[in-house]
Write a protein that holds these residues in place. Structure first.
Motif, short mmCIF file in Angstrom:
data_model
loop_
_atom_site.label_atom_id
_atom_site.label_comp_id
_atom_site.label_asym_id
_atom_site.label_seq_id
_atom_site.Cartn_x
_atom_site.Cartn_y
_atom_site.Cartn_z
N ALA A 145 56.67 4.96 12.77
CA ALA A 145 57.80 4.09 12.43
C ALA A 145 57.32 2.79 11.81
O ALA A 145 57.94 2.27 10.87
CB ALA A 145 58.64 3.81 13.69
N ALA A 146 56.21 2.25 12.30
CA ALA A 146 55.67 1.02 11.72
C ALA A 146 55.12 1.27 10.32
O ALA A 146 55.26 0.43 9.42
CB ALA A 146 54.58 0.46 12.63
N ALA A 147 54.49 2.42 10.11
CA ALA A 147 53.92 2.72 8.79
C ALA A 147 55.00 2.87 7.73
O ALA A 147 54.77 2.55 6.56
CB ALA A 147 53.08 4.00 8.87
N ARG A 148 56.19 3.33 8.13
CA ARG A 148 57.27 3.43 7.16
C ARG A 148 57.74 2.06 6.67
O ARG A 148 58.35 1.97 5.59
CB ARG A 148 58.45 4.20 7.78
N CYS B 238 56.15 16.23 17.84
CA CYS B 238 54.85 16.61 18.39
C CYS B 238 54.98 17.92 19.16
O CYS B 238 56.03 18.21 19.75
CB CYS B 238 54.29 15.53 19.31
N HIS B 239 53.91 18.66 19.15
CA HIS B 239 53.82 19.88 19.94
C HIS B 239 52.85 19.63 21.08
O HIS B 239 51.68 19.31 20.86
CB HIS B 239 53.34 21.06 19.10
N VAL C 294 53.00 6.48 21.39
CA VAL C 294 52.34 5.52 20.51
C VAL C 294 52.26 6.07 19.09
O VAL C 294 52.43 5.33 18.11
CB VAL C 294 50.94 5.18 21.05
N ALA C 295 52.03 7.37 18.94
CA ALA C 295 52.00 7.98 17.61
C ALA C 295 53.35 7.87 16.93
O ALA C 295 53.44 7.59 15.72
CB ALA C 295 51.57 9.44 17.71
N THR C 296 54.43 8.06 17.68
CA THR C 296 55.77 7.90 17.11
C THR C 296 56.03 6.46 16.69
O THR C 296 56.62 6.20 15.63
CB THR C 296 56.82 8.35 18.13
N VAL C 297 55.57 5.51 17.50
CA VAL C 297 55.72 4.09 17.15
C VAL C 297 54.90 3.76 15.91
O VAL C 297 55.36 3.01 15.03
CB VAL C 297 55.30 3.22 18.35
N VAL D 145 63.47 6.42 20.21
CA VAL D 145 63.08 6.73 18.84
C VAL D 145 64.16 6.35 17.84
O VAL D 145 63.86 6.11 16.66
CB VAL D 145 62.73 8.23 18.72
N ASN D 146 65.41 6.27 18.28
CA ASN D 146 66.50 5.93 17.35
C ASN D 146 66.50 4.46 16.95
O ASN D 146 67.25 4.09 16.04
CB ASN D 146 67.85 6.29 17.98
#
Length: 683
Positions: A406-409, A383-384, A400-403, A343-344
């Motif tokens: 990051a792409a949306a930012r 996420c929980h 995939v949600a984390t990716v 994630v970093n």
């Protein structure tokens, strides 16, 4: 005993290294022990660099301890590893029983030498409850055979010895004779281990199994992951040429070297790592595989080696942090495989990745992915989640949600091409779609999941829906209290792309990757949610692949491909045979989310049908059904849990029925001869 005392310490140690001395030569003098204990008492955690002899508690056999005993005036023998106030002098049979049951029984073995527990005052006094050292007591401890450090617990000593092995430290390092620099090592097989994978040779250090900042790391179990990444890169290389790709965490450089060796001029490989040792090792491995290092003019490392042939490929090796190089340069393909979570590095990866490029992310932090550390999961992924029967797919959708966030930012969207969870790693491969519209479409697929903790039914919340009466089960009404929890946010879209997987299968066949072909075939069936599907990967196949909202027309035949492409020139849509047209994604092509384990929902007292038969029954009932690679007993279907259980109950047979049937069959078999005799049949 006097001869052992007078012998030089260096000569004794040299004989121990070369000839593995016998028991009588392995015992140092008791008088020398006093000098060693004074030097070792000051360093509880730091190895001793002055002494070259081992402690008397380190022996090869029990008889070595018995030879060190001292006789008093009355003919009694005292223990060599216990002070007089702890164990008084006694006769031989009692002393032997004491040595065998106390010191020798809990030894730690290393390279044929046993480290017995020692009760001598080699360590500092353990303070009493009042904090007074004078009234304290000495702790039992072990002496390390390698570095002479004293450690109290047996488990700690075992871990300490494993660290020595991982660092390549053996008996020679104990005497200070193996301090060899990295550049002075020779390819004689003593310092390096040559490993070959997919036609690529790499040199491994003795500590390659331990991820450390100062050493190279190589995991043999990640072979499947490397092959899947290679196939995804080979598919992208068919669309654009040349392709700039990055292995952001090189380690030994095995992955980047495989790209360059097999794809040749179709890719421009860049391997980076922050460690100096890793960079040196990557350059050595490039020379081993006849691959030229871009920007380096190094000659052959061994002067007696035959003349090198022309390099088959060129690889750029840099010493740089992954975030730095990702911010500096654009790439078409980026692979992130750090130790743990990635994630970093996601924000930097999406900053400069080209449109319709691919980013592959490998995560090995299974404790946080599989809900074993919920606080770490919330901190890293936001996420929980809870532990469920479908925890592997839950983790994949969380990554995939984390990716996607990051792409949306970076005002970019994603299309998931592949999501695999095997053994101790998770691989996610996504295609990048540039533009705020694509980013909004991807963000809409991030939804909460309502999960029933009693029956494990689950459903994604639609935009604007409330939690009440969402689950199709009736657990919240028949049981006291609340049974449903909200998990996520998670990725609610598809996890596989059938067209991309088919082209990956073709690449696996082309490069003779037999290990991953069954896995890719399973993924293709799972993406289409079907059990029987012909997987065509031969020549002269023209197919339309639906990927990331576009149709890619791929010509796989070498005869029909037309004129050869010019090397060094990027392919366009019509020239390369790939016709790219914008197309609205078809929601019906998406496979149903999650799966049910047939053993988790089995009925007590009933024999379930075979898994393949049960898949056929579900398909005949009108549901989409397929197996899943996430769970060997899992069934991916669009049926609800109630419908799933109804079909399972319908075709399950009570256990006692089989027993009764077997009894009746045996009884009828026994009655058959008498019946035949009564009927007069000769047979």
């Amino acid at each position: 005993m006097e001869e052992l005392k007078e012998g030089p310490a260096a000569q004794l140690h040299q004989e121990d290294v070369v000839n593995k001395r016998e028991d009588d030569e392995d015992a140092p003098a008791a008088a020398d022990h006093a000098v060693q204990t004074e030097a070792a008492a000051d360093s509880d955690t730091k190895p001793s660099t002055t002494t070259t002899e081992r402690h008397i508690s380190i022996q090869a056999k029990l008889e070595g301890l018995e030879m060190l005993v001292d006789l008093d005036g009355a003919g009694r023998k005292s223990c060599p590893l216990c002070p007089e106030e702890k164990f008084k002098a006694c006769y031989s049979h009692k002393l032997r029983r004491h040595l065998q049951n106390l010191h020798w029984k809990v030894y730690v073995e290393f390279e044929g030498q046993k480290m017995c527990i020692c009760h001598l005052p080699c360590r500092n006094l353990k303070p009493s409850l009042s904090g007074d050292l004078a009234s304290g007591r000495h702790m039992a401890h072990y002496h390390c055979v390698v570095c002479s450090v004293t450690i109290a617990r047996k488990t700690d000593m075992i871990s300490h010895l494993k660290r020595h092995v991982n660092k390549g430290e053996t008996e020679a390092s104990y005497s200070g004779n193996s301090d060899v620099q990295f550049e002075e090592r020779t390819p004689s097989g003593q310092d390096y281990e040559i490993m070959k994978e997919l036609g690529t040779n790499v040199q491994l250090l003795p500590n390659h199994t331990t991820p450390q900042k100062s050493d190279t790391y190589f995991n043999r179990k990640m072979k499947t992951n490397r092959q899947l990444v290679f196939c995804s890169l080979a598919v992208l290389a068919e669309e654009r040429n040349p392709l700039e790709c990055l292995d952001a965490f090189g380690a030994t450089g095995i992955m980047g070297l495989q790209w360059a060796k097999h794809l040749r001029n179709a890719v421009k490989v860049t391997i980076t790592d922050i460690s100096d040792t890793c960079v040196k090792m990557i350059k050595e491995n490039c020379e081993l595989n006849q691959i030229r290092v871009d920007g380096g003019s190094r000659g052959p490392r061994w002067p007696d080696r035959e003349a090198e042939t022309a390099p088959i490929a060129t690889v750029e090796v840099t010493k740089m942090d992954a975030n730095v190089i990702l911010h500096l340069r654009p790439f078409d393909y980026i692979h992130l495989d750090p130790f743990g979570t990635a994630v970093n590095y996601l924000d930097a990866a999406f900053r400069n990745v080209r449109n319709l490029g691919i980013i592959s992310v490998t995560s090995t932090d299974t404790s946080s992915l599989y809900a074993k550390s919920p606080n770490v999961t919330l901190r890293h992924y936001g996420c929980h989640i809870v532990r469920t029967e479908y925890y592997k797919e839950l983790a994949a959708r969380m990554v995939v949600a984390t990716v996607a966030r990051a792409a949306a930012r970076c005002n970019k969207g994603i299309e998931v091409l592949l999501a695999v969870a095997l053994e101790h790693f998770m691989l996610v491969v996504v295609r990048v779609l540039r533009g705020p519209t694509q980013a909004d479409e991807s963000a809409k697929k991030l939804r909460k999941l309502v999960h029933c903790q009693w029956c494990e039914e689950r459903v994604f919340l639609k935009l604007g829906n409330m939690v009440d009466d969402t689950l199709p089960c009736n657990c919240h009404g028949s049981l006291p209290g609340k049974t449903a929890v909200q998990l996520g946010p998670l990725w609610s879209g598809a996890l596989f792309n059938t067209g991309f997987l088919r082209r990956m299968l073709s690449a696996a066949v082309q490069h003779s990757m037999d290990d991953i072909q069954p896995l890719v075939k399973t993924l293709i069936c799972e993406s289409e949610c079907t059990t029987l599907k012909s997987l065509v990967h031969g020549s002269s196949v023209l197919s339309n692949q639906v990927e990331c909202g576009v149709v890619i027309k791929t010509l796989q035949s070498g005869d029909e491909a037309g004129p050869a492409d010019q090397p060094g020139k990027r392919k366009s849509g019509e020239e390369s045979g790939n016709v790219v047209k914008k197309l609205k994604p078809d929601a019906s092509l998406e496979h149903p989310p999650f799966y049910y384990s047939i053993h988790r929902h089995s009925i007590r007292g009933m024999n379930m049908p075979k898994l393949n038969k049960f898949l056929q029954y579900l398909s005949e009932a009108g549901f989409k059904v397929s197996r899943t690679h996430f769970d060997p007993t899992g069934v991916r279907t669009d049926a609800t849990l109630q419908q799933f259980k109804s079909v399972l109950t319908k075709y399950s047979v009570p256990t006692y029925t089989n027993a009764a049937t077997a009894t009746q069959t045996s009884v009828s078999t026994q009655k058959t001869p008498s019946a035949k005799l009564a009927s007069g049949s000769p047979n």
